[in-house]
Design a protein around this motif. Structure first.
Motif, PDB file in Angstrom:
ATOM      1  N   ALA A   1     -36.040  17.296 -11.766  1.00  0.00           N
ATOM      2  CA  ALA A   1     -36.999  18.096 -12.533  1.00  0.00           C
ATOM      3  C   ALA A   1     -38.415  17.905 -12.022  1.00  0.00           C
TER       4      ALA A   1
ATOM      5  N   ALA B   1     -38.078  21.683 -10.794  1.00  0.00           N
ATOM      6  CA  ALA B   1     -38.163  22.579 -11.945  1.00  0.00           C
ATOM      7  C   ALA B   1     -39.559  23.186 -12.030  1.00  0.00           C
ATOM      8  N   SER B   2     -39.660  24.390 -12.524  1.00  0.00           N
ATOM      9  CA  SER B   2     -40.972  25.064 -12.581  1.00  0.00           C
ATOM     10  C   SER B   2     -41.966  24.297 -13.426  1.00  0.00           C
ATOM     11  N   TYR B   3     -41.467  23.478 -14.363  1.00  0.00           N
ATOM     12  CA  TYR B   3     -42.329  22.715 -15.260  1.00  0.00           C
ATOM     13  C   TYR B   3     -42.505  21.264 -14.800  1.00  0.00           C
TER      14      TYR B   3
ATOM     15  N   ALA C   1     -38.088  29.136 -11.663  1.00  0.00           N
ATOM     16  CA  ALA C   1     -37.656  29.679 -12.950  1.00  0.00           C
ATOM     17  C   ALA C   1     -36.452  30.599 -12.779  1.00  0.00           C
TER      18      ALA C   1
ATOM     19  N   ASP D   1     -34.105  26.452 -12.686  1.00  0.00           N
ATOM     20  CA  ASP D   1     -34.472  25.896 -13.996  1.00  0.00           C
ATOM     21  C   ASP D   1     -33.278  25.800 -14.946  1.00  0.00           C
TER      22      ASP D   1
ATOM     23  N   SER E   1     -31.800  22.314 -16.512  1.00  0.00           N
ATOM     24  CA  SER E   1     -31.759  22.099 -17.961  1.00  0.00           C
ATOM     25  C   SER E   1     -30.337  21.820 -18.434  1.00  0.00           C
TER      26      SER E   1
END
Length: 225
Positions: free
Chosen positions: A130, A134-136, A152, A156, A160
């Motif tokens: 992540a 991951a985009s975040y 995303a 992603d 998740s």
């Protein structure tokens, strides 16, 4: 040239890895391809970029590292040397800055290219996958809108799903898929996984290797009589 870097800069205390997931974590897959050092292939890819415009027009970009970190400085200098050797119109410039400046610029998304590392907060692959993909993620979110949109749309959901699954086989499949996608899309360059030495007297007991522990927790040590 990762192999040369590990041998000559790290004195062998490192290991090449396919992605930014270290060996020993769930989902690490040694059958995935390692980054390839191939200047001819790199030239072919540069010639395709933006319909050939990159090769014809060239580019200039700064590659930042935090001063005082000799390994990152060498990485920046090596990457600049090899990329610049492919085409005289390519100008990669290593630039060392103080850590506060480096960190602030990175967090604000001002760095077009940078080198960084991660020490695990907890012994689970999510902490690396992540963070980088991951985009975040802590690093992924600082790599610009195009990357965030790619993440995303492509990884992603799998990241998740892997984070909440209690089925290890399912998690392994999901992490395999994520890693295949980031390798195919060339999401960054996984440089190396550091290794190290632990030297102690034979009468010291209580130390055991741990994936997320750096250094000693001295209360665990004891002495033979």
């Amino acid at each position: 040239d990762g192999a040369t870097f590990v041998d000559e800069v790290l004195n062998g205390l490192g290991e090449l890895v396919p992605t930014d997931l270290p060996k020993g974590f769930l989902g690490y897959d040694e059958t995935l391809p390692l980054p390839e050092f191939n200047l001819a292939k790199a030239a072919e890819e540069f010639k395709k970029a933006w319909g050939g415009e990159v090769w014809e027009k060239g580019f200039k970009i700064q590659l930042l590292y935090n001063t005082g970190n000799d390994a990152r400085q060498t990485i920046a200098e090596m990457l600049a040397y090899f990329v610049n050797s492919i085409n005289p119109k390519f100008k990669v410039e290593p630039l060392g800055v103080q850590w506060p400046t480096y960190l602030a610029a990175q967090r604000n998304g001002f760095l077009p290219l940078f080198t960084i590392g991660w020490l695990a907060d907890y012994p689970d692959p999510h902490n690396f996958i992540a963070t980088y993909y991951a985009s975040y993620g802590a690093y992924a979110s600082r790599q610009g809108v195009p990357f965030q949109e790619w993440a995303a749309a492509n990884v992603d959901a799998e990241i998740s799903a892997a984070a909440v699954s209690v089925d290890n086989e399912e998690r392994i499949k999901l992490y395999r898929s994520v890693q295949e996608k980031v390798i195919d899309a060339a999401i960054g360059i996984p440089l190396y996984m550091p290794t190290g030495l632990n030297v102690r007297a034979p009468w010291v007991e209580g130390w055991y290797p741990h994936l997320v522990r750096s250094g000693f927790y001295y209360y665990q040590l004891s002495k033979n009589q």
